[in-house]
Design an enzyme around this catalytic site. Structure first.
Site, PDB file in Angstrom:
ATOM      1  N   CYS A   1      28.873 -49.766  50.018  1.00 31.98           N
ATOM      2  CA  CYS A   1      28.539 -49.620  51.425  1.00 31.98           C
ATOM      3  C   CYS A   1      29.567 -48.712  52.066  1.00 31.98           C
ATOM      4  O   CYS A   1      30.721 -48.673  51.621  1.00 31.98           O
ATOM      5  CB  CYS A   1      28.547 -50.988  52.100  1.00 31.98           C
ATOM      6  SG  CYS A   1      27.440 -51.097  53.510  1.00 31.98           S
TER       7      CYS A   1
ATOM      8  N   CYS B   1      32.841 -50.122  53.070  1.00 32.41           N
ATOM      9  CA  CYS B   1      33.861 -50.248  52.012  1.00 32.41           C
ATOM     10  C   CYS B   1      34.782 -49.033  52.044  1.00 32.41           C
ATOM     11  O   CYS B   1      36.007 -49.160  51.925  1.00 32.41           O
ATOM     12  CB  CYS B   1      33.207 -50.334  50.631  1.00 32.41           C
ATOM     13  SG  CYS B   1      31.965 -51.603  50.462  1.00 32.41           S
TER      14      CYS B   1
ATOM     15  N   ASP C   1      12.382 -11.485  52.578  1.00 32.81           N
ATOM     16  CA  ASP C   1      12.666 -10.070  52.403  1.00 32.81           C
ATOM     17  C   ASP C   1      11.738  -9.575  51.290  1.00 32.81           C
ATOM     18  O   ASP C   1      11.405 -10.343  50.383  1.00 32.81           O
ATOM     19  CB  ASP C   1      14.133  -9.894  52.014  1.00 32.81           C
ATOM     20  CG  ASP C   1      14.455  -8.475  51.596  1.00 32.81           C
ATOM     21  OD1 ASP C   1      14.178  -7.563  52.376  1.00 32.81           O
ATOM     22  OD2 ASP C   1      14.956  -8.292  50.467  1.00 32.81           O
TER      23      ASP C   1
END
Length: 721
Positions: free
Chosen positions: A38, A41, A416
């Site tokens: 997480c 943490c 392009d």
């Protein structure tokens, strides 16, 4: 620095001071962090490390599982400090980076904790003493909850309200009111969820670390007539290595001996092997399929294309996408609010005489567990890491989550023309004869154009060579500036050049005039071959359209990108022809570089989110102006890899539809994750007060939702290019 060394040497001549002789200096290192599941943490580790005086700067990234620290103590001390937070740090080697070794200790502790929990539960239905059952629960809680409790201590110390704090508070509260079974169940489910989440996330993180193993660690270096096996770190630029059929190429270089086909898919994503001849470049990590190759090394191991890809992708994964940044901010507000709400629920109702202290205290504990926003916080970064990892393995560099999100929302792509939709090299498109044979015409044309360096002349000469047309003998070659060339072949003077040259020669064009005009309007460059008296024929030369470009544009339409635009400096006729063949919706012709920028702005003002695709530096202004800059041919030039937002490593558009498709799926999965996380949290909150939620179900809703979000995100690793 020298003064510091001298001062320390002068005062530390005996052995007692020997350890102080080395001057302190800062170093910067990367560490892999194990056990993070997480982003809170990461915040806990970061906050703890910042309290240490030896740490100059530190950044912990949950998505990549890495910590970058600048420090002036030892590596061992850094690793020790990280372990105090409840996580494991491993120094990333500067030479051969490797993934962390598997650590099964956490799994073994969960099994032991689970067995004790099971025995305690079964014991409660037998004649076993209740105190013995409580003892089994207590030992189960200590074994399974030791790591979260230790992490809680450092989280509180560093003023970080993470999931370990919330879970530990909930378990202690359950024990305080005598709910030993609930407390032990919460600990075990929480620990199990953490292990499953960590293993799943590590698979995602290793999707990039796997690229590191593409290039072999050793190579055969040619030393005279001998071949010596050496680690790639010991090989210098200019050394000659030998790669046998079936082996991976260990370093970037130029082929100086042998011919073979090389599978470049690991770098460029190209599905078809590329033929390599002396003078051609090769990349580390690609596979030599047929003949043996002698390769002169052009880049050291840390400078190879694969090394740069890994570096750029890791940097990309560490950048937060707008959605991720928003979710993190939301979680930081949401968590303390629910935490305070839990305390209010525990205290106010019983003080007001509503219900019992025990009942409201239990509801408050449930709120503490529901306060963990793990699934929500994980929802975005794991999806982004998975998508970027998938793209990298398919030869596409996405420079960050922000660009991934834009790629998933673009409504228009501008291309392009030269070098992007077309080869960028002129080729013979058509031969028009006026009486002579094709072989005669090509023989004279090749003789005239063979020694010219002009791209058009080279295209004509190459076409004749490919047709195995013999070269005639010519004398008195003459270059007519801006118009063409001439030479004496046999007894006559022959010319090859443009319309202006033959108009000056007063050569009659006859009915050929209208045909020449038609070919020019179709975008062809005309080479007329003949004498002053007559014309032998006309060779039409054009910039060939790439087959991959046509397929890519069809793939984009299948991915629901229906607005495709072409920008070119060529004339209207050329632009119209290329647009018709490739299937672009709109085209803008006769544009200077600054005109391309204006056109991009015009398209944006029309309400489009525009991506611009180009093949190099000349497109840089337009790439920068677009909402998303995509460059192709990144494997060939370092500059392209550094400048664009997304880089197609191959020198074609083959992987562009995959990039758009992957980005759009990533956006869908991120939305699914966020809504799923919010709905689960909402349901859990609503079920607390009707007494339909238990503490262990609350834990399952939290860790289970997080695991489902991770697995959903990992689907992005499986999207095929």
């Amino acid at each position: 620095m020298n003064e510091d060394i001298e001062n320390k040497d002068s005062c530390c001549s005996d052995k007692s001071c020997e350890s102080n002789k080395e001057p302190k200096f800062s170093r910067k290192s990367d560490f892999l962090i194990g056990g993070m599941d997480c982003s809170s943490c990461a915040l806990t580790i970061e906050n703890h490390m910042k309290t240490l005086p030896s740490i100059k700067s530190v950044s912990v990234n949950f998505s990549t599982g890495k910590m970058i620290a600048e420090y002036d103590n030892s590596v061992e001390e850094i690793i020790k400090e990280v372990s105090k937070s409840g996580y494991k740090a491993t120094l990333v080697s500067s030479k051969r980076k490797s993934a962390q070794k598997k650590d099964n200790s956490g799994t073994n502790l969960i099994i032991l904790s689970g067995v004790l929990l099971l025995f305690g539960f079964l014991g409660s239905y037998t004649n076993v003493s209740p105190n013995f059952t409580i003892l089994l629960y207590a030992i189960s809680i200590i074994i399974g909850g030791y790591k979260p409790a230790r992490s809680t201590y450092y989280a509180v110390k560093s003023r970080s309200l993470d999931m370990n704090v919330l879970m530990t508070a909930a378990v202690l509260g359950a024990v305080a009111i005598g709910e030993w079974l609930e407390g032990a169940t919460v600990v075990w489910l929480f620990a199990l969820g953490n292990v499953l989440q960590t293993k799943s996330i590590e698979k995602t993180r290793n999707s990039i670390r796997g690229l590191i193993d593409l290039a072999p660690p050793e190579a055969f270096v040619k030393n005279g007539q001998e071949l010596v096996r050496k680690p790639v770190e010991e090989i210098s630029v200019g050394d000659v290595i030998v790669v046998k059929p079936g082996d991976k190429i260990p370093l970037d270089g130029l082929v100086i001996g042998g011919e073979s086909s090389v599978n470049q898919a690991p770098i460029t994503g190209e599905s078809i092997p590329v033929d390599k001849h002396p003078g051609d470049g090769v990349y580390a990590g690609t596979i030599n399929e047929q003949g043996s190759l002698e390769i002169e090394v052009t880049k050291l191991v840390d400078d190879t294309t694969i090394s740069k890809i890994i570096h750029l992708v890791e940097e990309a994964q560490e950048q937060k996408a707008p959605t991720e940044a928003f979710v993190d901010k939301f979680a930081r507000i949401y968590t303390p609010i629910v935490f305070v709400l839990a305390l209010v629920v525990m205290v106010l109702p019983p003080l007001a005489g509503i219900g019992s202290w025990g009942g409201w205290f239990y509801k408050g504990l449930e709120l503490l567990v529901v306060a963990c926003p793990c699934a929500l916080v994980i929802s975005t970064p794991v999806a982004i890491v998975s998508a970027i990892g998938n793209a990298a393995k398919n030869g596409v560099l996405i420079k960050g989550g922000a660009y991934l999100e834009i790629a998933g929302r673009i409504s228009m792509i501008a291309f392009d023309k030269t070098g992007t939709l077309t080869e960028g090299k002129p080729k013979v498109a058509q031969v028009v004869l006026t009486g002579s044979s094709e072989e005669e015409l090509l023989a004279i044309a090749q003789t005239l154009e063979e020694y010219s360096t002009h791209p058009i002349a080279k295209a004509v000469a190459q076409y004749a060579k490919d047709k195995d047309v013999p070269v005639s003998h010519g004398d008195k070659f003459r270059n007519i500036v801006g118009k063409g060339v001439s030479a004496i072949i046999g007894d006559s003077e022959y010319f090859a050049g443009n319309l202006k040259l033959f108009e000056e020669l007063n050569t009659s064009l006859g009915e050929l005039g209208s045909r020449i005009l038609s070919l020019q309007q179709e975008g062809n460059t005309i080479v007329i071959v003949g004498t002053k008296e007559k014309i032998l024929g006309v060779i039409a030369v054009a910039d060939a359209i790439r087959d991959t470009s046509v397929k890519a544009l069809k793939g984009l339409q299948a991915a629901n990108v229906n607005q495709v635009v072409m920008l070119t400096g060529d004339n209207e006729g050329t632009a119209k022809k290329v647009a018709t063949i490739t299937g672009v919706n709109r085209y803008f012709a006769e544009l200077l570089p600054e005109d391309k920028v204006k056109t991009i702005k015009q398209l944006q003002e029309e309400g489009n989110l525009v991506a611009m695709v180009g093949d190099g530096i000349n497109d840089a202004p337009a790439l920068a102006t677009a909402n998303l800059g995509i460059a192709m041919g990144g494997a060939g030039t370092d500059m392209v890899m550094e400048t664009a937002d997304i880089v197609l490593m191959a020198d074609n558009l083959e992987k562009l539809p995959h990039t758009v498709k992957l980005s759009r799926k990533a956006i869908r999965i991120i939305k699914q994750n966020i809504w799923f996380s919010l709905i689960v949290k909402g349901l859990a909150l609503m079920l607390i007060f009707p007494d339909l939620l238990t503490l262990w179900i609350a834990v399952i809703s939290d860790t289970g939702a997080a695991l489902i979000v991770i697995l959903n995100s990992m689907r992005l690793l499986k999207v095929k290019g």
